[in-house]
Design a protein around this motif. Structure first.
Motif, PDB file in Angstrom:
ATOM      1  N   THR A 245      46.772  34.541  20.624  1.00 31.12           N
ATOM      2  CA  THR A 245      47.559  35.701  21.152  1.00 31.12           C
ATOM      3  C   THR A 245      48.663  35.623  21.582  1.00 31.12           C
ATOM      4  O   THR A 245      49.242  37.069  21.121  1.00 31.12           O
ATOM      5  CB  THR A 245      47.124  35.778  22.821  1.00 31.12           C
ATOM      6  OG1 THR A 245      48.076  34.366  23.345  1.00 31.12           O
ATOM      7  CG2 THR A 245      45.438  35.513  23.162  1.00 31.12           C
ATOM      8  N   GLY A 246      49.612  34.958  20.168  1.00 38.85           N
ATOM      9  CA  GLY A 246      50.696  34.638  20.466  1.00 38.85           C
ATOM     10  C   GLY A 246      51.503  35.167  21.359  1.00 38.85           C
ATOM     11  O   GLY A 246      52.473  35.309  21.770  1.00 38.85           O
TER      12      GLY A 246
ATOM     13  N   GLU B 290      43.398  35.708  30.637  1.00 32.88           N
ATOM     14  CA  GLU B 290      42.751  34.545  31.293  1.00 32.88           C
ATOM     15  C   GLU B 290      41.466  33.155  30.237  1.00 32.88           C
ATOM     16  O   GLU B 290      41.616  33.673  29.288  1.00 32.88           O
ATOM     17  CB  GLU B 290      41.846  34.921  31.905  1.00 32.88           C
ATOM     18  CG  GLU B 290      41.363  34.229  33.118  1.00 32.88           C
ATOM     19  CD  GLU B 290      39.732  34.918  34.426  1.00 32.88           C
ATOM     20  OE1 GLU B 290      40.186  34.937  34.952  1.00 32.88           O
ATOM     21  OE2 GLU B 290      38.870  35.360  33.131  1.00 32.88           O
ATOM     22  N   GLY B 291      42.554  31.968  30.626  1.00 29.82           N
ATOM     23  CA  GLY B 291      41.535  30.548  29.703  1.00 29.82           C
ATOM     24  C   GLY B 291      41.356  29.533  30.505  1.00 29.82           C
ATOM     25  O   GLY B 291      41.310  29.466  32.097  1.00 29.82           O
ATOM     26  N   ARG B 292      40.281  29.244  29.622  1.00 32.02           N
ATOM     27  CA  ARG B 292      39.813  28.072  30.050  1.00 32.02           C
ATOM     28  C   ARG B 292      40.427  27.201  30.912  1.00 32.02           C
ATOM     29  O   ARG B 292      41.939  26.399  30.316  1.00 32.02           O
ATOM     30  CB  ARG B 292      38.720  27.438  29.663  1.00 32.02           C
ATOM     31  CG  ARG B 292      37.253  28.403  29.015  1.00 32.02           C
ATOM     32  CD  ARG B 292      36.334  27.614  28.169  1.00 32.02           C
ATOM     33  NE  ARG B 292      36.042  26.339  28.769  1.00 32.02           N
ATOM     34  CZ  ARG B 292      34.959  25.304  27.449  1.00 32.02           C
ATOM     35  NH1 ARG B 292      34.561  26.144  26.268  1.00 32.02           N
ATOM     36  NH2 ARG B 292      34.391  24.935  28.999  1.00 32.02           N
TER      37      ARG B 292
ATOM     38  N   PHE C 256      42.596  23.866  25.548  1.00 26.24           N
ATOM     39  CA  PHE C 256      41.812  25.323  25.690  1.00 26.24           C
ATOM     40  C   PHE C 256      43.046  26.595  26.122  1.00 26.24           C
ATOM     41  O   PHE C 256      42.907  27.376  25.118  1.00 26.24           O
ATOM     42  CB  PHE C 256      41.085  25.552  26.517  1.00 26.24           C
ATOM     43  CG  PHE C 256      38.979  25.055  26.417  1.00 26.24           C
ATOM     44  CD1 PHE C 256      38.256  24.991  25.525  1.00 26.24           C
ATOM     45  CD2 PHE C 256      39.288  24.038  27.483  1.00 26.24           C
ATOM     46  CE1 PHE C 256      37.061  24.600  25.631  1.00 26.24           C
ATOM     47  CE2 PHE C 256      38.088  23.099  27.748  1.00 26.24           C
ATOM     48  CZ  PHE C 256      37.406  23.570  26.859  1.00 26.24           C
ATOM     49  N   MET C 257      44.033  25.585  26.581  1.00 28.66           N
ATOM     50  CA  MET C 257      45.046  26.379  27.149  1.00 28.66           C
ATOM     51  C   MET C 257      46.137  27.188  25.646  1.00 28.66           C
ATOM     52  O   MET C 257      46.470  28.054  25.330  1.00 28.66           O
ATOM     53  CB  MET C 257      45.884  26.384  28.141  1.00 28.66           C
ATOM     54  CG  MET C 257      44.483  25.863  29.558  1.00 28.66           C
ATOM     55  SD  MET C 257      44.955  27.934  30.275  1.00 28.66           S
ATOM     56  CE  MET C 257      46.994  28.540  30.305  1.00 28.66           C
ATOM     57  N   LYS C 258      46.045  25.837  24.670  1.00 28.33           N
ATOM     58  CA  LYS C 258      46.792  25.540  23.892  1.00 28.33           C
ATOM     59  C   LYS C 258      45.931  27.003  22.899  1.00 28.33           C
ATOM     60  O   LYS C 258      46.751  27.888  22.158  1.00 28.33           O
ATOM     61  CB  LYS C 258      47.272  24.058  23.003  1.00 28.33           C
ATOM     62  CG  LYS C 258      47.617  23.921  24.225  1.00 28.33           C
ATOM     63  CD  LYS C 258      47.992  22.114  23.428  1.00 28.33           C
ATOM     64  CE  LYS C 258      48.421  21.232  24.700  1.00 28.33           C
ATOM     65  NZ  LYS C 258      48.813  19.493  24.332  1.00 28.33           N
TER      66      LYS C 258
ATOM     67  N   ASP D 278      45.291  29.658  33.366  1.00 30.52           N
ATOM     68  CA  ASP D 278      43.593  29.234  33.720  1.00 30.52           C
ATOM     69  C   ASP D 278      43.300  30.330  35.211  1.00 30.52           C
ATOM     70  O   ASP D 278      44.022  30.371  35.987  1.00 30.52           O
ATOM     71  CB  ASP D 278      44.166  27.853  34.248  1.00 30.52           C
ATOM     72  CG  ASP D 278      44.487  27.672  35.762  1.00 30.52           C
ATOM     73  OD1 ASP D 278      42.962  27.923  36.293  1.00 30.52           O
ATOM     74  OD2 ASP D 278      44.875  26.410  36.305  1.00 30.52           O
ATOM     75  N   LEU D 279      41.981  30.101  34.751  1.00 31.25           N
ATOM     76  CA  LEU D 279      41.067  30.903  35.740  1.00 31.25           C
ATOM     77  C   LEU D 279      41.267  31.079  36.639  1.00 31.25           C
ATOM     78  O   LEU D 279      40.391  31.285  38.055  1.00 31.25           O
ATOM     79  CB  LEU D 279      40.013  31.403  34.852  1.00 31.25           C
ATOM     80  CG  LEU D 279      38.662  30.374  36.002  1.00 31.25           C
ATOM     81  CD1 LEU D 279      37.476  30.632  34.544  1.00 31.25           C
ATOM     82  CD2 LEU D 279      39.369  29.105  34.895  1.00 31.25           C
ATOM     83  N   ARG D 280      41.758  29.983  37.490  1.00 29.29           N
ATOM     84  CA  ARG D 280      41.741  29.344  39.305  1.00 29.29           C
ATOM     85  C   ARG D 280      42.627  29.976  39.856  1.00 29.29           C
ATOM     86  O   ARG D 280      42.887  30.177  40.781  1.00 29.29           O
ATOM     87  CB  ARG D 280      41.729  27.695  38.952  1.00 29.29           C
ATOM     88  CG  ARG D 280      40.652  26.858  38.917  1.00 29.29           C
ATOM     89  CD  ARG D 280      41.014  25.304  38.551  1.00 29.29           C
ATOM     90  NE  ARG D 280      41.798  25.232  37.602  1.00 29.29           N
ATOM     91  CZ  ARG D 280      42.670  24.198  37.881  1.00 29.29           C
ATOM     92  NH1 ARG D 280      42.055  23.622  38.149  1.00 29.29           N
ATOM     93  NH2 ARG D 280      43.530  24.080  36.867  1.00 29.29           N
TER      94      ARG D 280
END
Length: 464
Positions: free
Chosen positions: A329-330, A314-316, A321-323, A294-296
């Motif tokens: 992306t696999g 980078e994910g929200r 969103f992470m799932k 996560d982007l934090r």
């Protein structure tokens, strides 16, 4: 009351107001309709396409809410499979084991005992959030009335613990399974579902000496709030590790889908640092793989993943969103500051049990204490998440852009800015007049100075 309890990622509220059995029936009806119709649109014609898995946690209100939920599902024509009192990741396993249309877990996760709610997942345990089905479920539920559905649904109970146990234990190192290597772990179940899951899954593992804390979940009450992100709640685990000289400790949240890890010195490990360390093992096993974070997170995650030959993604913030990023992306693994860790071998979902297994595996492979494993990734100084009250959240973000015109900005989730010697992410709360700041630099003095400089723009600093 439905308007008050439907959130961005799940349904949640205080029982019995605004969440009660009437709402549960409507939500059951709406969820079943949505899941069955979605499975049909995806071309599902097999017997599992009408199955909906139902699980629950240990809260006092869960049995009556589940009863109403199932009745609504039966009215909608679903074949309900009740898997009993389980951790939330168990329902993800059950959906896939039964090839079901979806699942609903009755839980309020880390919230206090008076709360309850519902977490919904679809085919393959895909998350159902506001933009991926919850809004549609809410719309159906609002118009749902008893007697209006097709009926014809059924209900049965199934015990799937043996399959769940086998799936998880197959991921443990053989040295731990046969007792060749032994680890002593202090586990605080927070009086939640880890108090059921840990004995069910790990009690017979020869190489795990588990010291249990707060495993009793029979009363539906908590000795401390089941939120491991609150440092005060980690005190029993930290004390247990230090007193017993354990190898490490784990504190689970209420529904055991996330956890915090304590090193052998009794010190909590930031979940981004844990992500950076665990990613190394995944990249050895799968060279060149993507790792989602996560982007934090600390910049150490991106740098260490890249240095190990992986692709940092980078994910929200948020499990939906992470799932989604893991699926896109696999990626075999992803981590979030909140203590949610995501695994390709768990159908791209989060699992506290799987995270525990990953730490055990990484520690066995490293052959040295947890603190020494984490130390190489402690490269930067972090502010931690700081909340600011601000009624004009967007105005504050615009002011930041104006004050730092040479910074590099991006808006994947809130406003991220890189000013060279320091970098930060500022996110707006979805439900409150709050801005959430995470800032990082190479030294603590710069972090303190920049937080002080940003404070007049961001608003009034608050503790929540």
């Amino acid at each position: 009351m439905l308007q008050k309890i439907f959130k961005a990622y799940d349904v949640r509220g205080i029982y019995p107001e605004p969440l009660n059995e009437t709402d549960a029936w409507q939500i059951g009806y709406g969820t079943a309709r949505f899941l069955l119709e979605t499975a049909s649109k995806e071309g599902r014609t097999d017997s599992g396409a009408r199955l909906v898995v139902v699980g629950r946690d240990m809260r006092k209100s869960s049995p009556s809410l589940v009863r109403a939920l199932k009745d609504g599902m039966i009215e909608a024509g679903a074949q309900v499979v009740d898997v009993g009192m389980v951790d939330t990741p168990f329902t993800y396993f059950a959906v896939n084991a039964l090839n079901a249309a979806g699942a609903v877990q009755t839980t309020a996760s880390h919230n206090p005992a008076q709360y309850n709610g519902f977490k919904v997942s679809g085919v393959g345990a895909k998350p159902v959030g506001q933009d991926t089905g919850l809004s549609a479920i809410k719309l159906i539920a609002e118009g749902a009335r008893k007697g209006m559905g097709p009926g014809g649904g059924t209900e049965e109970s199934r015990d799937l613990w043996s399959g769940y146990r086998a799936h998880l234990l197959a991921l443990l190192p053989k040295e731990i399974l046969d007792g060749t290597r032994t680890l002593h772990v202090v586990i605080d179940a927070s009086n939640g579902m880890a108090g059921t899951m840990v004995p069910q899954v790990f009690s017979a593992v020869k190489g795990l000496k588990i010291t249990p804390i707060n495993f009793d979940n029979s009363t539906g009450e908590f000795v401390h709030e089941p939120n491991p992100l609150v440092e005060a709640n980690l005190a029993p685990t930290r004390e247990g590790v230090r007193t017993l000289k354990a190898d490490f400790g784990v504190c689970f949240d209420g529904d055991a889908d996330r956890c915090m890890v304590i090193d052998e010195k009794g010190e909590p490990i930031g979940c981004d640092l844990l992500t950076a360390w665990l990613a190394q093992g995944w990249l050895k096993a799968q060279p060149g793989a993507s790792i989602v974070y996560d982007l934090r997170s600390t910049r150490s995650v991106e740098e260490s993943v890249r240095a190990a030959g992986g692709v940092p993604v980078e994910g929200r913030v948020g499990h939906v969103f992470m799932k989604q990023k893991l699926r896109e992306t696999g990626a075999p693994f992803g981590g979030e500051l909140s203590g949610h860790f995501y695994f390709g071998d768990m159908w791209c979902t989060d699992s506290g049990a799987r995270a525990f297994i990953n730490v055990v595996s990484a520690l066995v492979a490293a052959g040295k204490p947890v603190s020494q494993c984490i130390q190489p990734f402690r490269k930067f100084s972090q502010s931690g998440e700081i909340n600011f009250e601000n009624e004009d959240k967007q105005g504050a973000l615009d002011a930041l852009r104006a004050k730092y015109p040479t910074a590099k900005f991006h808006t994947l989730d809130g406003l991220s800015m890189d000013c060279g010697t320091w970098w930060a992410n500022i996110r707006m709360s979805n439900t409150e007049p709050l801005l959430r700041l995470n800032l990082e630099s190479r030294d603590a003095a710069t972090v303190a100075a920049m937080v002080k400089e940003l404070e007049p723009i961001l608003g009034h600093r608050v503790d929540h």
